[in-house]
Design an enzyme around this catalytic site. Structure first.
Site, short mmCIF file in Angstrom:
data_model
loop_
_atom_site.label_atom_id
_atom_site.label_comp_id
_atom_site.label_asym_id
_atom_site.label_seq_id
_atom_site.Cartn_x
_atom_site.Cartn_y
_atom_site.Cartn_z
CG HIS A 1 -5.08 4.48 -3.34
ND1 HIS A 1 -4.60 5.01 -2.15
CD2 HIS A 1 -4.32 5.01 -4.33
CE1 HIS A 1 -3.60 5.84 -2.42
NE2 HIS A 1 -3.41 5.86 -3.73
CD GLU B 1 -6.67 3.17 0.38
OE1 GLU B 1 -6.04 4.24 0.19
OE2 GLU B 1 -6.22 2.05 0.03
CB CYS C 1 -0.26 4.47 -3.25
SG CYS C 1 -0.06 5.65 -4.62
#
Length: 791
Positions: A742, A744, A612
């Site tokens: 993102h 994750e 990001c």
């Protein structure tokens, strides 16, 4: 024949206007595969039992079998069973039914009684006189009929006990407006002066997890661990997180105070505990799974302004508590695993502590919820603190939290005690005695070397036994993996153990530097601002069998001039790392340090991953170093427009309020075939990832950057916005990847996020081998756009 997950609808509790053809055509004696008989079955069985008993009584009285006084002549005061006085003087003259004599064998008097002293059980004084032969013959069919009636009555009682456990595939979102005028138990009425939401049957059972008198005792970990144990047994699970704060979501909360903001597929900005649930249980939760006090109060006020309360005085009780109950019941029956089937069990975690003023309405709502659900449908778990002082485990905090729960009408079924060492037997007995909980209901939540060992610890502590006893889970039909391929992973307890064993056997070190600005608490191990980033790194490190070590680098320290002590010390930390990550964030503080880290990793050929804002700073660093655009930056950090903007604000987004105008939730990303990003995802050209940003690469400089060696290998569906960057192979960098999304947020213990896995593979010198294996294995399900549509 009904399917595996087919269930019947209780016709007696459905309004006539709400019945459809399939519901009306349900055979009366069809038994549901999953759950217990419906209300209609129960009523029919009770009616049959009543008819059998009445028929027995009627026929026996008509045949005038024996006077009652003669039938009970052998039963006196000293007999084991005292029967009521049925003498002719009490009942009137004439023969009466002696069913007790006809169906029972001679009784034996206890030793020492007056009956035994007169001759014992075998004497003539201890037995009533036998019936005549013709009467004995006439009693045979009546005895059979009476026993049949008793058998049917017993079976009807069992049906009555489990009649509320009927699962139903008719979800709340399919009900009509008229159904809301009926109560949830099938009886017309209102709760708290407001019409009920109608739920045809409570197939979903609820497990509520509440904190004690102090916070930070691991409620989220315990809730996720209980869900992992249940899912390992084959039960469908969903989770609700209840937060008592007045924020409508966690989007604007400080990372220092509240930790990271976890983004869901539908774009909801939620508490980090939602990430724990998704990672542990492999679910895809929605905005409605995170209930906050702000959402509740806003909904109540909106209902009042729309006149839905019909002029009533809106109060905390019952209107606010009813809204809490309605939302929990509605969300608890919504599937989140892609199966389309209602969950077997809904886990509800309540934030805060039992003594908070903000928690009080939710506790009252749970008291109401327990009453409405009925038996075997609700289990209350209290997470308490069990400190050790001077070598002795102190139970007072646990007793105080239980006392506060009892004061509001809630009785815990299970106490999960947070302690340093396993609960001692004497302490367990004391807690059980003082708190009114069985010994097996006191569960130890002691320190473990690995957080992934919590499901095994809870299972060995007896959590499953308690839940099975309280909720009668043995009457639920589990997921049959031989017949159905689940949409999400059902990790067994052995698989959880294998993950822990693999992590414990790892000996080779892997050092990753995280360059960020919310690192003051993470450096001491108490921070949660980058929880998902840490978990994604752990998943990737476990995949390659390495022992992870994280170096926390404060990006503001890199903003000092080169040659200063702070700068050189921070650079030395980067030199010790095998890889560098620059995670996401907002605001201009520390951004110059992130630019320095991205530039240093590119020039020194250190594996780098920008997420990001980290990707955007990598673009700025490349333009400053390779294109000669000194001072270029993002429009976010230069709203006056005095510098060159290589990153601009997305023009269609609103910027009227802080936190608005963000690209949120799952988005499709198109990857170039043969790129590193495509190979990491299994060779596909389209993936679905979650995003949270509002700035994009300025298209004016894209061609210049590509000519200088920066490749844009991922774009959005329109092909206009850049989503992924890589360095050209001619530059000879081992791994330099930036993603606007993102990844994750979708990492799992058994399925690490591909960009993080690529960084770890490159940091350990296994990138090419790993890419070949990933391409051969293919993409994981939850990255496929076609699979994502099932949710």
């Amino acid at each position: 024949m009904l399917g595996r997950d087919t269930c019947l609808r209780p016709l007696d509790c459905v309004p006539p206007h709400a019945m459809d053809s399939s519901c009306a055509a349900t055979p009366l004696w069809t038994v549901p595969v999953e759950g217990a008989p419906s209300l209609r079955h129960k009523k029919c069985l009770l009616a049959i039992a009543t008819l059998c008993s009445l028929a027995t009584y009627f026929l026996a009285t008509q045949r005038r079998l024996q006077p009652a006084s003669q039938a009970y002549a052998g039963f006196r005061l000293g007999s084991p069973t005292r029967l009521p006085d049925v003498s002719p003087a009490r009942l009137g003259t004439g023969p009466r039914l002696a069913l007790g004599h006809a169906l029972s064998s001679p009784r034996v008097a206890p030793e020492g009684s007056r009956q035994a002293s007169r001759g014992g059980a075998g004497s003539s004084a201890s037995r009533p006189p036998p019936l005549p032969a013709q009467h004995q013959a006439s009693m045979a069919p009546l005895s059979t009929l009476g026993l049949a009636g008793l058998t049917v009555a017993a079976f009807a009682m069992l049906c009555n006990i489990y009649s509320r456990c009927v699962p139903c595939s008719w979800r709340p979102d399919q009900r009509s407006t008229g159904i809301q005028e009926w109560s949830m138990l099938g009886v017309g009425g209102v709760r708290g002066g407001k019409p009920h939401q109608f739920y045809p049957a409570f197939g979903t059972k609820f497990v509520c997890v509440i904190g004690g008198v102090v916070g930070s005792v691991g409620k989220g970990r315990v809730c996720a661990g209980i869900g992992a144990v249940l899912k390992a047994q084959g039960y469908r699970i969903t989770v609700i997180k209840v937060d008592p704060y007045l924020n409508t979501d966690a989007g604007l909360m400080s990372p220092y105070e509240h930790g990271e903001v976890f983004v869901l597929d539908d774009g909801a900005e939620t508490d980090l505990d939602m990430g724990n649930y998704e990672r542990t249980l492999d679910l895809h939760l929605k905005s409605e799974n995170n209930i906050t006090a702000g959402k509740i109060y806003r909904s109540v006020i909106d209902n009042e302004r729309q006149g839905k309360y019909l002029g009533q005085t809106v109060q905390l009780v019952p209107h606010v508590t009813d809204e809490i109950v309605d939302q929990i019941l509605r969300v608890g029956q919504t599937p989140t695993d892609g199966s389309g089937q209602p969950p077997h069990i809904c886990l509800v975690e309540v934030g805060g502590t039992v003594g908070d003023l903000g928690t009080a309405p939710f506790l009252e709502a749970f008291r109401t919820l327990k009453l409405e659900l009925g038996p075997d449908q609700f289990c209350l778990v209290s997470c308490c603190l069990l400190p050790t002082l001077s070598g002795v485990q102190k139970t007072k905090p646990t007793q105080q939290s239980t006392q506060k729960l009892l004061s509001v009408g809630l009785i815990p079924d299970m106490l999960v005690c947070r302690t340093e060492k396993e609960i001692e037997p004497e302490t367990r007995q004391k807690i059980a005695r003082m708190c009114g909980v069985p010994n097996q209901g006191v569960i130890s939540n002691h320190d473990v070397a690995d957080l992934y060992a919590i499901p095994q610890m809870l299972y060995k502590g007896g959590v499953l036994n308690v839940l099975t006893s309280v909720l009668r889970l043995d009457f639920l039909t589990k997921v049959n993996f031989s017949l159905t391929k689940p949409h999400t992973r059902f990790l067994t307890l052995d698989e959880w153990s294998s993950i822990v064993d693999k992590r414990s056997r790892a000996t080779e070190d892997l050092t990753i530097a995280i360059v960020a600005k919310y690192t003051s608490r993470d450096q001491t191990g108490t921070g949660t601002a980058y929880m998902s980033t840490i978990c994604a790194l752990e998943h990737a490190a476990n995949y390659v069998g390495r022992k992870l070590t994280i170096l926390w680098v404060d990006s503001t320290e890199l903003e000092h001039p080169p040659g200063t002590m702070q700068y050189e010390k921070t650079i030395s930390m980067l030199e010790c790392a095998n890889g560098i990550i620059v995670p996401g964030g907002f605001g201009d503080r520390g951004t110059q340090g992130k630019i320095v880290a991205a530039s240093w990793a590119r020039k020194n050929r250190t594996p780098f991953l920008g997420v990001c804002l980290g990707m955007q700073m990598a673009v700025v660093a490349f333009c400053q170093d390779e294109l000669g655009l000194d001072g270029c930056t993002s429009e976010e950090f230069d709203p006056a427009g005095q510098a060159t903007h290589v990153l601009r604000y997305m023009p269609e987004m609103s910027n009227n309020y802080m936190g608005t105008g963000l690209v949120l939730g799952a988005r499709t990303i198109k990857l170039k075939a043969g790129s590193v990003a495509s190979r990491l995802y299994g060779g596909v050209t389209e993936v679905v990832e979650r995003q949270r940003h509002k700035y994009e690469v300025n298209e004016k400089y894209i061609s210049s950057m590509e000519e200088a060696g920066l490749r844009f290998t991922g774009m959005d569906q329109t092909g206009q916005r850049m989503e992924v960057i890589e360095l050209d192979e001619s530059l000879g960098h081992p791994f330099y990847l930036g993603v606007q999304c993102h990844p994750e947020f979708k990492s799992r213990p058994s399925n690490p996020a591909p960009p993080f896995l690529g960084l770890v593979l490159a940091a350990t010198g296994q990138l090419e081998k790993g890419l070949a294996e990933l391409e051969a294995a293919g993409p994981a399900n939850h990255y496929k756009p076609s699979w994502f549509q099932t949710f």
